[in-house]
Design a protein around this motif. Sequence first.
Motif, PDB file in Angstrom:
ATOM      1  N   TYR A  64       6.317   7.946   3.598  1.00 22.50           N
ATOM      2  CA  TYR A  64       5.115   7.117   4.221  1.00 22.50           C
ATOM      3  C   TYR A  64       4.953   7.553   5.729  1.00 22.50           C
ATOM      4  O   TYR A  64       6.022   7.887   6.047  1.00 22.50           O
ATOM      5  N   ALA A  65       4.037   7.407   6.217  1.00 19.39           N
ATOM      6  CA  ALA A  65       3.824   7.631   7.669  1.00 19.39           C
ATOM      7  C   ALA A  65       3.361   5.941   8.234  1.00 19.39           C
ATOM      8  O   ALA A  65       2.551   5.269   7.591  1.00 19.39           O
ATOM      9  N   ASN A  66       4.085   5.593   9.215  1.00 18.83           N
ATOM     10  CA  ASN A  66       3.712   4.299   9.882  1.00 18.83           C
ATOM     11  C   ASN A  66       2.429   4.392  10.565  1.00 18.83           C
ATOM     12  O   ASN A  66       1.539   5.354  10.527  1.00 18.83           O
ATOM     13  N   GLN A  67       1.946   3.418  11.238  1.00 20.51           N
ATOM     14  CA  GLN A  67       0.717   3.002  11.933  1.00 20.51           C
ATOM     15  C   GLN A  67       0.655   4.163  12.978  1.00 20.51           C
ATOM     16  O   GLN A  67      -0.543   4.308  13.288  1.00 20.51           O
ATOM     17  N   SER A  68       1.525   4.612  13.590  1.00 15.48           N
ATOM     18  CA  SER A  68       1.397   5.803  14.400  1.00 15.48           C
ATOM     19  C   SER A  68       1.644   6.999  14.058  1.00 15.48           C
ATOM     20  O   SER A  68       1.303   8.124  14.717  1.00 15.48           O
ATOM     21  N   GLY A  69       1.619   7.155  12.694  1.00 14.70           N
ATOM     22  CA  GLY A  69       1.781   8.562  12.185  1.00 14.70           C
ATOM     23  C   GLY A  69       3.134   9.025  11.761  1.00 14.70           C
ATOM     24  O   GLY A  69       3.265  10.390  11.235  1.00 14.70           O
ATOM     25  N   SER A 100      -1.561   3.661   4.693  1.00 18.67           N
ATOM     26  CA  SER A 100      -1.904   2.323   5.371  1.00 18.67           C
ATOM     27  C   SER A 100      -2.153   2.428   6.758  1.00 18.67           C
ATOM     28  O   SER A 100      -2.643   1.557   7.396  1.00 18.67           O
ATOM     29  N   GLY A 101      -2.783   3.809   7.138  1.00 15.52           N
ATOM     30  CA  GLY A 101      -3.060   4.127   8.481  1.00 15.52           C
ATOM     31  C   GLY A 101      -4.325   3.298   8.851  1.00 15.52           C
ATOM     32  O   GLY A 101      -4.399   3.227  10.096  1.00 15.52           O
ATOM     33  N   LYS A 102      -5.145   2.670   8.214  1.00 19.77           N
ATOM     34  CA  LYS A 102      -6.318   2.102   8.511  1.00 19.77           C
ATOM     35  C   LYS A 102      -6.164   0.595   8.723  1.00 19.77           C
ATOM     36  O   LYS A 102      -7.127  -0.057   9.334  1.00 19.77           O
ATOM     37  N   LEU A 103      -5.016   0.216   8.210  1.00 21.55           N
ATOM     38  CA  LEU A 103      -4.701  -1.336   8.445  1.00 21.55           C
ATOM     39  C   LEU A 103      -4.143  -1.599   9.970  1.00 21.55           C
ATOM     40  O   LEU A 103      -3.149  -1.103  10.227  1.00 21.55           O
ATOM     41  N   GLN A 104      -4.690  -2.614  10.753  1.00 18.20           N
ATOM     42  CA  GLN A 104      -4.297  -3.054  11.813  1.00 18.20           C
ATOM     43  C   GLN A 104      -3.490  -4.217  11.683  1.00 18.20           C
ATOM     44  O   GLN A 104      -3.838  -5.249  11.287  1.00 18.20           O
ATOM     45  N   LEU A 105      -2.180  -4.003  12.216  1.00 19.86           N
ATOM     46  CA  LEU A 105      -1.089  -5.196  12.171  1.00 19.86           C
ATOM     47  C   LEU A 105      -1.484  -6.195  13.094  1.00 19.86           C
ATOM     48  O   LEU A 105      -1.044  -7.292  12.692  1.00 19.86           O
ATOM     49  N   THR A 111       0.904  -1.279   0.090  1.00 20.57           N
ATOM     50  CA  THR A 111       0.125   0.030  -0.039  1.00 20.57           C
ATOM     51  C   THR A 111       0.874   1.137   0.042  1.00 20.57           C
ATOM     52  O   THR A 111       0.445   2.096  -0.786  1.00 20.57           O
ATOM     53  N   ARG A 112       1.883   1.193   0.885  1.00 16.93           N
ATOM     54  CA  ARG A 112       2.841   2.413   0.905  1.00 16.93           C
ATOM     55  C   ARG A 112       3.633   2.658  -0.321  1.00 16.93           C
ATOM     56  O   ARG A 112       3.823   3.543  -0.782  1.00 16.93           O
TER      57      ARG A 112
END
Length: 152
Positions: free
Chosen positions: A99-104, A55-60, A48-49
């Motif tokens: 890109y931004a990681n899951q924490s922004g 990818s912010g909406k995806l939960q790892l 996605t990135r």
Amino acid sequence: MKTIKRMMEHQLWANRELLSGVRESGKDNREALKLLRHIAVAEQVWITRLSGESSGKLQLWTDDAELASLTELIASNESRYAAFMDGLTEERLDDIVTYANQSGTVFHTSIRDILTHVALHGQYHRGQINRVLREASGEPKALDFILYARLS
């Protein structure tokens, strides 16, 4: 370029093999499914990135992994990575992706480093899943790169 492509081909093959192993175990092994889901979603995050999307909406990490949805996600990832790799050139490997990681938090990383990470990250967790399968009296899958190389 050839090495990165082989690493990615191995990663996709290993995912299919491990999915088969989890399915063949015939057990609802929550830990194996959770780890397999993590691999698949992490790969989804990175493609996605690489595609320039968030990818912010995806939960790892979640505990709700199901074999059917994982089968679909792994197939989707395989298709997306294959298309991405087909369009990738040696010259673009060192292009920087922002890109931004899951924490922004924002990062800047080369395509080469991202693809290397994807291949190595999956290998680590596939080893964990094989351990879980063995502990549950299941049959671990042989996933080493050299086996893939011999078969391909």
